[in-house]
Design a protein around this motif. Structure first.
Motif, mmCIF file in Angstrom:
data_model
loop_
_atom_site.group_PDB
_atom_site.id
_atom_site.type_symbol
_atom_site.label_atom_id
_atom_site.label_comp_id
_atom_site.label_asym_id
_atom_site.label_seq_id
_atom_site.Cartn_x
_atom_site.Cartn_y
_atom_site.Cartn_z
ATOM 1 N N GLY B 424 13.572 83.373 27.023
ATOM 2 C CA GLY B 424 12.190 83.459 26.576
ATOM 3 C C GLY B 424 11.178 83.483 27.698
ATOM 4 N N PHE B 425 11.629 83.821 28.923
ATOM 5 C CA PHE B 425 10.701 83.848 30.050
ATOM 6 C C PHE B 425 10.338 85.259 30.479
ATOM 7 C CE2 PHE B 425 11.070 79.467 32.307
ATOM 8 C CZ PHE B 425 10.578 78.873 31.157
ATOM 9 N N ALA B 426 10.959 86.228 29.866
ATOM 10 C CA ALA B 426 10.642 87.601 30.239
ATOM 11 C C ALA B 426 10.677 88.441 28.971
ATOM 12 C CB ALA B 426 11.667 88.131 31.253
ATOM 13 N N PRO B 427 9.874 89.482 28.931
ATOM 14 C CA PRO B 427 9.915 90.343 27.746
ATOM 15 C C PRO B 427 11.260 91.054 27.642
ATOM 16 C CG PRO B 427 8.548 91.317 29.465
ATOM 17 C CD PRO B 427 8.916 89.945 29.934
ATOM 18 N N VAL B 428 11.615 91.435 26.439
ATOM 19 C CA VAL B 428 12.909 92.095 26.249
ATOM 20 C C VAL B 428 12.804 93.547 26.680
ATOM 21 C CG1 VAL B 428 14.648 92.748 24.571
ATOM 22 C CG2 VAL B 428 13.505 90.549 24.372
ATOM 23 N N ILE B 429 13.230 93.804 27.930
ATOM 24 C CA ILE B 429 13.356 95.190 28.379
ATOM 25 C C ILE B 429 14.801 95.362 28.796
ATOM 26 C CG2 ILE B 429 10.979 95.661 29.039
ATOM 27 C CD1 ILE B 429 11.678 94.857 31.882
ATOM 28 N N GLY B 430 15.389 96.470 28.372
ATOM 29 C CA GLY B 430 16.836 96.593 28.525
ATOM 30 C C GLY B 430 17.279 96.882 29.934
ATOM 31 N N ILE B 431 17.618 95.820 30.674
ATOM 32 C CA ILE B 431 18.270 96.065 31.958
ATOM 33 C C ILE B 431 19.506 95.181 32.047
ATOM 34 C CG2 ILE B 431 16.184 96.804 33.179
ATOM 35 C CD1 ILE B 431 16.123 94.052 34.495
ATOM 36 N N PRO B 432 20.568 95.712 32.697
ATOM 37 C CA PRO B 432 21.823 94.963 32.712
ATOM 38 C C PRO B 432 21.812 93.789 33.688
ATOM 39 C CG PRO B 432 22.071 97.033 33.868
ATOM 40 C CD PRO B 432 20.691 97.039 33.302
ATOM 41 N N LEU B 433 22.721 92.855 33.437
ATOM 42 C CA LEU B 433 22.935 91.762 34.382
ATOM 43 C C LEU B 433 24.012 92.241 35.363
ATOM 44 C CD1 LEU B 433 22.253 88.813 35.092
ATOM 45 C CD2 LEU B 433 24.175 88.124 33.666
ATOM 46 N N PRO B 434 23.650 92.395 36.651
ATOM 47 C CA PRO B 434 24.587 93.000 37.603
ATOM 48 C C PRO B 434 25.957 92.313 37.600
ATOM 49 C CG PRO B 434 22.455 92.696 38.615
ATOM 50 C CD PRO B 434 22.394 92.041 37.277
ATOM 51 N N PHE B 435 26.979 93.100 37.626
ATOM 52 C CA PHE B 435 28.401 92.683 37.716
ATOM 53 C C PHE B 435 28.908 92.080 36.408
ATOM 54 C CE2 PHE B 435 26.401 91.578 41.899
ATOM 55 C CZ PHE B 435 26.681 92.788 42.493
ATOM 56 N N PHE B 436 28.049 91.822 35.434
ATOM 57 C CA PHE B 436 28.476 91.212 34.183
ATOM 58 C C PHE B 436 28.448 92.217 33.031
ATOM 59 C CE2 PHE B 436 28.114 87.359 36.464
ATOM 60 C CZ PHE B 436 28.797 86.391 35.748
ATOM 61 N N SER B 437 27.321 92.869 32.889
ATOM 62 C CA SER B 437 27.137 93.742 31.732
ATOM 63 C C SER B 437 28.176 94.850 31.694
ATOM 64 C CB SER B 437 25.739 94.353 31.764
ATOM 65 O OG SER B 437 24.788 93.357 31.526
ATOM 66 N N TYR B 438 28.587 95.160 30.453
ATOM 67 C CA TYR B 438 29.488 96.274 30.263
ATOM 68 C C TYR B 438 28.739 97.568 30.529
ATOM 69 C CZ TYR B 438 31.926 99.939 27.777
ATOM 70 O OH TYR B 438 32.527 101.114 27.460
ATOM 71 N N GLY B 439 29.378 98.508 31.189
ATOM 72 C CA GLY B 439 28.756 99.808 31.415
ATOM 73 C C GLY B 439 29.170 100.387 32.744
ATOM 74 N N GLY B 440 29.589 101.657 32.723
ATOM 75 C CA GLY B 440 30.124 102.299 33.910
ATOM 76 C C GLY B 440 29.080 102.510 34.986
ATOM 77 N N SER B 445 27.010 101.532 40.246
ATOM 78 C CA SER B 445 25.871 101.556 41.157
ATOM 79 C C SER B 445 25.722 100.210 41.874
ATOM 80 C CB SER B 445 24.597 101.947 40.415
ATOM 81 O OG SER B 445 23.976 100.835 39.840
ATOM 82 N N PHE B 446 25.888 99.099 41.142
ATOM 83 C CA PHE B 446 25.763 97.800 41.809
ATOM 84 C C PHE B 446 26.886 97.583 42.822
ATOM 85 C CE2 PHE B 446 23.243 96.591 37.942
ATOM 86 C CZ PHE B 446 22.055 96.416 38.618
ATOM 87 N N SER B 447 28.095 98.016 42.459
ATOM 88 C CA SER B 447 29.205 97.845 43.381
ATOM 89 C C SER B 447 29.000 98.667 44.642
ATOM 90 C CB SER B 447 30.524 98.250 42.709
ATOM 91 O OG SER B 447 30.717 97.493 41.554
ATOM 92 N N MET B 448 28.570 99.921 44.430
ATOM 93 C CA MET B 448 28.304 100.792 45.584
ATOM 94 C C MET B 448 27.273 100.162 46.507
ATOM 95 S SD MET B 448 29.855 103.807 45.703
ATOM 96 C CE MET B 448 28.747 105.136 46.176
#
Lengths: 623, 465
Positions: B424-440, B445-448
């Motif tokens: 509840g400290f930030a508005p809901v904008i869809g960005i992934p949690l690096p190294f955790f979120s599912y998604g290729g 990109s984070f690994s690179m």
């Protein structure tokens, strides 16, 4: 310019976010339980398992109320796919319009709630919830529908349990169940919409003892409201438990027999075991088959018919009808007179027909004769002495004092107040006291002569049939009674404590013998008014009554107990508009006593006469 | 195998290990949240965890390639790489929309999101650009050049639209701040255009990061007070609107500061401080007033969103559904959590928390591991971010340092916003949690990003310039 120091601004910034987030998470996860509760609200659902209601047996362990499995056809709108309304309507035997209407009714039936924030009314109906589409289908009905439900996703069956009455008797005693109202849900959180609750009779009075304990399963549910798994491996689940079976004092054979005797008549029979106060039978005629009021569909179909029947089958007469007792009241008057010392066993009064009408008989020389002849002038004299004991010089003050004393005696017989029988909705009857007459005539404006008709159980005095039967029980016990009650034992805990308490009247037991002797003569001696009740090998003590009825034919009353020495049954029979007490009420009581004590009726002609009787006031209902 | 030996001995193991730890934790969480008892194998490619394993393998393979290739190419080819991603960002706009955004190139679950890679290429080009600037950086052209590198991909990303990644691009402001880039020339150009004003510096242009946060703080306070009425007890209970209260408080603070300095300060301090305080008052008041009036003139749905975020309004089953469910999931974790694979609110199966395997993956993690787990996660992230800054500051080459800062700040933004929206400290904008979120795409990109950083760092001593 060197900007290296700025790295610390950035590190501080990162650290600050880290610390704030840690504190926030600590607060949310460990300190504050708002979100835990919210999560439970969202994902954990209590599923309640309602056990079948407690079974009820009669005194001989015949099952009189049991449960039967029924099926609800449920619907969950969110799961409906391409519903072929025509085919579905055909399957359940409805018209397409009826099916559509039912959908609308379900939505409407859920009601709406007012959202404070948006100021809008929103329906409580939710597409992902299941609702009963058709309730209470029998096995026969569901077995025609169930095999085809695969073609109609969104519809499924659910098992439910409902009452079943193997005997079709005792409807007014047992009562019936119906769906809880909104107020009842608010009062008792046990209930959820759609649950059943005892609506009348035993089912209502013993609701808490019969409903059992709900089982609760905690399940984790998805956003679509499907149960996914049991919560915490069922650690917090509780099992449902059916209530302990209940044993009633009723003898269902006698009850059924009584209802058969009272067919085509209006009135009631109440039979009590004097030694325990257990009600053996309580017939309210006309009655109906309790199975007619099982389940919402049946109630919807049959209740209006029963409610509109001019014979008022839904009216529990033994508890709620208040009748003048007539001559049976003379028994109590003699007892009070003797206790007060204003008369004794051998007091005689002339049969002065100038005072009040009477039938031809010799003047009574003592109490037994007075009871035997049911002499009206005799009891005028007795009650005059009770009311006017010359304790005060003012005649009116004297009457006031006497009447209130008399009223206290009557109350000790359980009259003029609710008896406290274990069904809801019983009437107190009416025993007037000085305040009552002050209201009518004004303070010190009345004396015995004004109120004398109470002497012979007419006028203002009113009793319910159960109170009448209780008088018989008190006399059989010679001065005490247990409050009449239906339930002999809940599980094996015995009756409720208030039914274990012996209640004494204000009359000494020695005064009962002359009255009982009189009652013996009523049935067994020549000149008795209830000779038709006589049995060869069993001494019944009784008293007839013929209640004057300004609206039509007199009511026929009879109270009795038997056998004389060790009374096993006390009974009151009241037949509306049947005329003389000895003609109808007495033989019915006699048959009941014989059936209960002997299990067999010797005099078939007597029985047949009652069966055949079709009293004039009974209105035939066209089907 | 001399090269490998150098790599092993020069690799920054603390960063590498924390990076690997997170990858493992992330995969474990995806497995837990998307667990399907019909395909329990981690390698069942019908399931999300099977696919994530595949993305992880591809990412590690790419990482190996990065380690084998000389790190110099990133600086040399920064511009071509940037152009390629830009063109992909253009191409993606012509792709069919998925969930209302033209974010994907390719089909189904095998598509990629160019916006994720635009972060790396922009970081590389920004690093190259700033590192090649002369000592005299304070000119309008340079600042605008750096800004342009960011604004072009930002504009294209906004066209998709992808508000989340757009916001993440502002993380480069931190990098510019660290490198001493200042917007002063631009601001001075504007301010000095007014007759009679001759400023040498504005302070605002170079300390924009601290100022930005004062501004955000003030705005939030103003908004929080926008709906309330303040009663002043001493002035016969005068009622004033909440936004006026902020102005009033600012004025009182400013005047007391002025009085304080007049009483205790030296003469030189006084004149300077007075100017600073007056300017601050005017700016703060103006900002507060602007935000207040701006807010009340917003469209109702925008207003709703802000009010929900600030907790001024509740609509847990409607507009605030996501945040409410997410917070319930996180909060219900308790101290030690519900246990691995036991998330009841945020499992994909129960579907109470939408996107619980991607943007809201912090939910199942927090629900299953409780405060202990989230504490470990935050510490791990803090460690990683600080480590990146330490690595950045030890680089000899400015390019390496700037790139490291870029990586650090991007990760910090993702961390702060992603977890922020779960609590509840930030508005809901869809960005992934690096190294955790599912998604290729995000995984690659984070690994690179990390592998390039590790590679650059391992070769930091080769650079002698």
């Amino acid at each position: 310019m060197n900007f290296d120091a700025r790295r610390y601004v950035i590190v501080a910034f990162i650290g600050l976010v880290g610390i704030i987030y840690t504190l926030r998470l600590f607060y949310m996860q460990v300190v504050d339980d708002t979100w835990t509760l919210r999560a439970q609200e969202i994902a954990e659902k209590r599923k309640e398992i309602i056990p079948p209601r407690g079974v009820i047996f009669d005194r001989n362990m015949r099952k009189i109320v049991s449960n039967r499995t029924y099926y609800n056809l449920m619907v969950c709108e969110a799961k409906i796919k391409n519903l072929d309304t025509v085919a579905f309507a055909k399957l359940i035997g409805w018209t397409v319009e009826e099916v559509r209407q039912r959908f609308k009714d379900i939505v409407k039936g859920e009601g709406t709630y007012y959202n404070k924030h948006s100021g809008k009314r929103t329906s409580n109906y939710q597409k992902i919830r299941k609702y009963p589409f058709i309730k209470e289908l029998t096995l026969e009905e569901i077995s025609k529908i169930a095999p085809h439900l695969d073609n109609f996703p969104g519809f499924f069956e659910e098992v439910t349990s409902m009452r079943n009455y193997p005997f079709s008797n005792g409807a007014n005693i047992l009562g019936y169940l119906s769906e809880v109202t909104r107020e009842e849900i608010e009062q008792d959180r046990f209930y959820k919409p759609g649950n059943n609750i005892g609506r009348s009779g035993i089912e209502r009075f013993y609701e808490k003892e019969l409903r059992g304990i709900k089982g609760i399963r905690y399940v984790v549910t998805s956003a679509l409201n499907n149960a996914i798994e049991s919560y915490a491996d069922g650690k917090y689940d509780t099992l449902s438990r059916q209530a302990d079976p209940m044993k009633m004092g009723m003898d269902m054979i006698i009850q059924a027999y009584g209802e058969k005797l009272m067919k085509n008549k209006k009135g009631c029979i109440v039979a009590i075991e004097p030694s325990s106060g257990e009600i053996l039978s309580m017939v309210s005629a006309p009655s109906f088959d309790p199975n007619l009021l099982v389940g919402k569909r049946n109630i919807g179909l049959n209740y209006p018919k029963l409610a509109l029947d001019p014979n008022m089958p839904l009216f529990p007469r033994p508890l709620q009808a208040e009748y003048p007792p007539g001559s049976i009241f003379k028994l109590v008057q003699s007892l009070i007179g003797m206790q007060e010392g204003v008369i004794d066993e051998n007091s005689g009064f002339p049969c002065d027909k100038g005072l009040v009408g009477c039938h031809g008989h010799a003047s009574a020389r003592n109490i037994p004769e007075a009871v035997q002849y049911s002499c009206n002038p005799y009891f005028y004299a007795v009650v005059r002495r009770i009311i006017h004991q010359n304790k005060k010089s003012n005649m009116f003050a004297d009457a006031e004092l006497g009447l209130n004393k008399w009223h206290r005696y009557m109350e000790s017989f359980g009259l003029g107040k609710e008896l406290g029988v274990d069904v809801s909705g019983q009437r107190p009857g009416l025993i007037p006291d000085s305040k009552y007459y002050d209201k009518w005539y004004g303070h010190h404006q009345w004396a015995f002569s004004t109120i004398r008709s109470i002497s012979i159980g007419q006028g203002e005095v009113k009793l319910t049939p159960i109170q009448m039967a209780n008088i018989a029980a008190i006399i059989a016990n010679k001065g005490w009674y247990y409050t009449p009650h239906f339930v002999k034992s809940i599980g094996n805990k015995g009756p409720l404590t208030e039914y274990k308490k012996k209640r004494y009247t204000m009359v000494n037991s020695k005064h009962f013998d002359p009255v009982i002797e009189g009652m013996r003569r009523v049935v067994n001696e020549n000149g008795g008014t209830a000779r038709m009740a006589r049995l060869d090998d069993l001494i019944i003590c009784g008293k007839t009554g013929t209640v004057q009825n300004p609206h039509g034919e007199d009511h026929s009353v009879f109270i009795a107990f038997a056998p004389m020495d060790k009374p096993k049954i006390a009974i009151a029979v009241f037949v509306e508009n049947a005329g003389f007490g000895g003609t109808w009420a007495a033989p019915i009581a006699s048959l009941m006593i014989e059936k209960y004590l002997k299990r067999k009726i010797k005099d078939k002609a007597k029985e047949q006469r009652i069966f055949d009787a079709r009293l004039s006031n009974y209105k035939t209902v066209s089907e | 195998m001399r090269k490998d030996e150098t790599l092993v001995s020069h690799l920054d193991w603390p960063l590498f290990i924390s990076f690997m730890l997170m990858l493992i934790m992330g995969l474990a969480t995806v497995y837990s949240v998307a667990y399907n008892p019909e395909n329990p194998s981690l390698f069942s490619f019908d399931e999300k965890y099977g696919k994530q394993v595949m993305w992880l393998a591809i990412s590690l393979f790419l990482g190996l390639l990065v380690f084998l290739i000389d790190s110099d190419i990133y600086r040399k080819f920064a511009f071509p790489i940037y152009l390629v991603t830009l063109s992909l960002l253009v191409v993606v706009l012509f792709m069919p929309a998925i969930n209302g955004a033209h974010a994907w190139i390719g089909v189904g679950s095998l598509g990629i999101q160019p916006a994720e890679f635009a972060k790396i290429s922009s970081a590389l080009l920004l690093a190259k650009y700033i590192s090649e600037l002369s000592v005299k950086q304070q000119n309008t052209k340079n600042v605008l050049g750096a800004a342009m590198i960011l604004l072009v991909p930002m504009a294209l990303i906004l066209l998709q639209p992808d508000a989340g990644t757009f916001v993440v691009f502002t993380s480069f402001l931190f990098v510019m701040y660290r490198e001493g880039l200042t917007f002063d020339p631009i601001i001075l150009g504007v301010v000095n255009a007014f007759p009679g004003i001759r400023f040498k510096e504005t302070w605002v242009g170079s300390h924009f990061i601290p100022i930005m946060f004062v501004a955000i703080f003030l705005s939030v306070i103003t908004l929080l007070l926008s709906n309330v009425t303040i009663t002043i007890p001493f002035l016969s209970d005068t009622k004033i609107p909440g936004s006026m209260g902020v102005l009033l408080t600012l004025a009182i603070l400013g005047i007391s500061a002025l009085l304080f300095i007049r009483r205790f300060g030296t003469k030189r301090d006084r004149s300077r401080a007075t100017i600073v305080i007056i300017i601050g008052l005017v700016l703060g008041g103006g900002l507060s007033f602007g935000v207040g009036t701006g807010f009340s003139s917003l469209a109702p749905h925008q207003k709703d969103r802000i009010e929900l975020f600030l907790g001024l309004k509740e609509d847990p089953n409607g507009k605030d559904y996501n945040r409410n469910r997410a917070m319930a999931a996180v909060g219900s974790g308790g101290l030690v959590g519900k246990g691995y694979n036991k998330a009841s609110v945020s499992s994909v199966e129960s579907n109470h928390v939408p996107e619980s395997e991607t943007d809201f993956i912090f939910c199942p993690f927090a629900e299953e591991w409780g405060f202990i787990g989230t504490l470990v996660l935050i510490i791990l992230y803090m460690f990683m971010l600080v480590r990146i800054i330490i690595i950045a500051e030890r680089q000899r080459a400015a390019f390496n340092r700037i790139y490291a800062y870029c990586v650090g700040m991007i990760l910090f933004y993702h961390f702060a916003i992603n977890i922020g929206m779960n609590i509840g400290f930030a508005p809901v904008i869809g960005i992934p949690l690096p190294f955790f979120s599912y998604g290729g795409s995000s995984m690659m990109s984070f690994s690179m990003m990390m592998f390039i950083l590790l590679k650059l760092d391992s070769q930091r001593k080769d650079v002698l310039r």
